[in-house]
Design a protein around this motif. Sequence first.
Motif, short mmCIF file in Angstrom:
data_model
loop_
_atom_site.label_atom_id
_atom_site.label_comp_id
_atom_site.label_asym_id
_atom_site.label_seq_id
_atom_site.Cartn_x
_atom_site.Cartn_y
_atom_site.Cartn_z
N LEU A 145 -23.22 -15.04 -28.39
CA LEU A 145 -24.13 -16.18 -28.49
C LEU A 145 -24.02 -16.86 -29.85
O LEU A 145 -24.09 -18.09 -29.94
N GLY A 146 -23.80 -16.09 -30.92
CA GLY A 146 -23.58 -16.68 -32.23
C GLY A 146 -22.31 -17.50 -32.27
O GLY A 146 -22.27 -18.59 -32.86
N SER A 147 -21.27 -17.01 -31.64
CA SER A 147 -20.02 -17.76 -31.57
C SER A 147 -20.19 -19.03 -30.76
O SER A 147 -19.64 -20.08 -31.10
N LEU A 148 -20.95 -18.95 -29.67
CA LEU A 148 -21.21 -20.14 -28.85
C LEU A 148 -21.97 -21.18 -29.67
O LEU A 148 -21.64 -22.37 -29.64
N TYR A 149 -22.98 -20.74 -30.42
CA TYR A 149 -23.73 -21.67 -31.27
C TYR A 149 -22.80 -22.30 -32.30
O TYR A 149 -22.86 -23.50 -32.56
N SER A 150 -21.93 -21.50 -32.90
CA SER A 150 -20.99 -22.01 -33.89
C SER A 150 -20.05 -23.04 -33.28
O SER A 150 -19.74 -24.05 -33.90
N ALA A 151 -19.61 -22.79 -32.05
CA ALA A 151 -18.70 -23.72 -31.38
C ALA A 151 -19.41 -25.04 -31.07
O ALA A 151 -18.81 -26.12 -31.19
N LEU A 152 -20.68 -24.95 -30.68
CA LEU A 152 -21.42 -26.17 -30.37
C LEU A 152 -21.83 -26.93 -31.64
O LEU A 152 -21.87 -28.15 -31.65
N ALA A 153 -22.10 -26.21 -32.71
CA ALA A 153 -22.51 -26.84 -33.95
C ALA A 153 -21.33 -27.45 -34.71
O ALA A 153 -21.49 -28.45 -35.41
N ASN A 154 -20.14 -26.85 -34.58
CA ASN A 154 -18.94 -27.32 -35.28
C ASN A 154 -17.81 -27.52 -34.28
O ASN A 154 -16.87 -26.74 -34.26
N PRO A 155 -17.88 -28.58 -33.48
CA PRO A 155 -16.86 -28.75 -32.43
C PRO A 155 -15.45 -28.99 -32.97
O PRO A 155 -14.48 -28.74 -32.28
N GLY A 156 -15.29 -29.40 -34.21
CA GLY A 156 -13.96 -29.66 -34.77
C GLY A 156 -13.25 -28.40 -35.23
O GLY A 156 -12.06 -28.42 -35.50
N LEU A 157 -13.98 -27.30 -35.33
CA LEU A 157 -13.40 -26.05 -35.81
C LEU A 157 -12.68 -25.35 -34.66
O LEU A 157 -13.29 -24.80 -33.77
N VAL A 158 -11.36 -25.39 -34.68
CA VAL A 158 -10.57 -24.76 -33.62
C VAL A 158 -9.63 -23.75 -34.26
O VAL A 158 -8.91 -24.08 -35.19
N LYS A 159 -9.68 -22.53 -33.76
CA LYS A 159 -8.80 -21.48 -34.26
C LYS A 159 -7.79 -21.11 -33.19
O LYS A 159 -8.03 -21.28 -32.01
N SER A 160 -6.66 -20.60 -33.61
CA SER A 160 -5.68 -20.09 -32.67
C SER A 160 -6.25 -18.82 -32.04
O SER A 160 -6.73 -17.93 -32.73
N ALA A 161 -6.19 -18.74 -30.73
CA ALA A 161 -6.87 -17.65 -30.05
C ALA A 161 -5.97 -16.88 -29.09
O ALA A 161 -6.44 -16.36 -28.09
N VAL A 162 -4.69 -16.77 -29.38
CA VAL A 162 -3.76 -16.11 -28.48
C VAL A 162 -4.12 -14.62 -28.32
O VAL A 162 -4.22 -14.10 -27.20
N VAL A 163 -4.32 -13.94 -29.43
CA VAL A 163 -4.66 -12.52 -29.37
C VAL A 163 -6.01 -12.33 -28.69
O VAL A 163 -6.20 -11.40 -27.90
N ALA A 164 -6.95 -13.23 -28.96
CA ALA A 164 -8.27 -13.14 -28.33
C ALA A 164 -8.16 -13.30 -26.82
O ALA A 164 -8.83 -12.58 -26.06
N TRP A 165 -7.30 -14.21 -26.36
CA TRP A 165 -7.12 -14.38 -24.91
C TRP A 165 -6.49 -13.14 -24.28
O TRP A 165 -6.82 -12.77 -23.16
N VAL A 166 -5.58 -12.50 -25.00
CA VAL A 166 -4.99 -11.26 -24.50
C VAL A 166 -6.08 -10.19 -24.36
O VAL A 166 -6.14 -9.47 -23.35
N LEU A 167 -6.94 -10.08 -25.36
CA LEU A 167 -8.03 -9.10 -25.29
C LEU A 167 -9.00 -9.41 -24.15
O LEU A 167 -9.45 -8.51 -23.45
N VAL A 168 -9.30 -10.69 -23.95
CA VAL A 168 -10.18 -11.08 -22.84
C VAL A 168 -9.52 -10.77 -21.50
O VAL A 168 -10.17 -10.28 -20.57
N ALA A 169 -8.21 -11.03 -21.39
CA ALA A 169 -7.51 -10.72 -20.14
C ALA A 169 -7.52 -9.22 -19.87
O ALA A 169 -7.75 -8.79 -18.72
N LEU A 170 -7.29 -8.41 -20.89
CA LEU A 170 -7.37 -6.95 -20.72
C LEU A 170 -8.79 -6.53 -20.32
O LEU A 170 -8.96 -5.66 -19.47
#
Length: 135
Positions: free
Chosen positions: A20-45
């Motif tokens: 929920l903190g990450s969601l708030y951060s994403a909504l508050a700072n929409p321009g902040l985009v990080k590379s998330a390849v490893v994160a997507w792999v972890l979510v897929a696992l």
Amino acid sequence: MIIRNLAIVAFLASPIALSLGSLYSALANPGLVKSAVVAWVLVALALVIVGLNLYVAFVRPALYARRHGGSLQGYARVSGLPVVASIFVTLAVMLAWGQIWITCASLLVLFSDTGGVVCLLAVLSRDASFWRDHA
């Protein structure tokens, strides 16, 4: 005893709070985009583990009962991979903080995992013996 119970609830709710903190951060700072390849792999696992846990919790017993005339007599219960998916999505959220799609996927995993912290919190909330002081 109250402090112990609050500490347990806080520990179990921490992956949800991070998401929920990450969601708030994403909504508050929409321009902040990080590379998330490893994160997507972890979510897929984590999603694969959720599928395994759902299979073990619901599909496997239903198939056994269907093959044995509706009875679960003799059925050997097995455990999936408890808490592993929660750990994976917690790491994914920390790696891709503020990435809205990672956050949404992590919340989906957390709330659908039968072996995760949300399910554990739901089960423990109904078990009065867990919350009583046994001194």
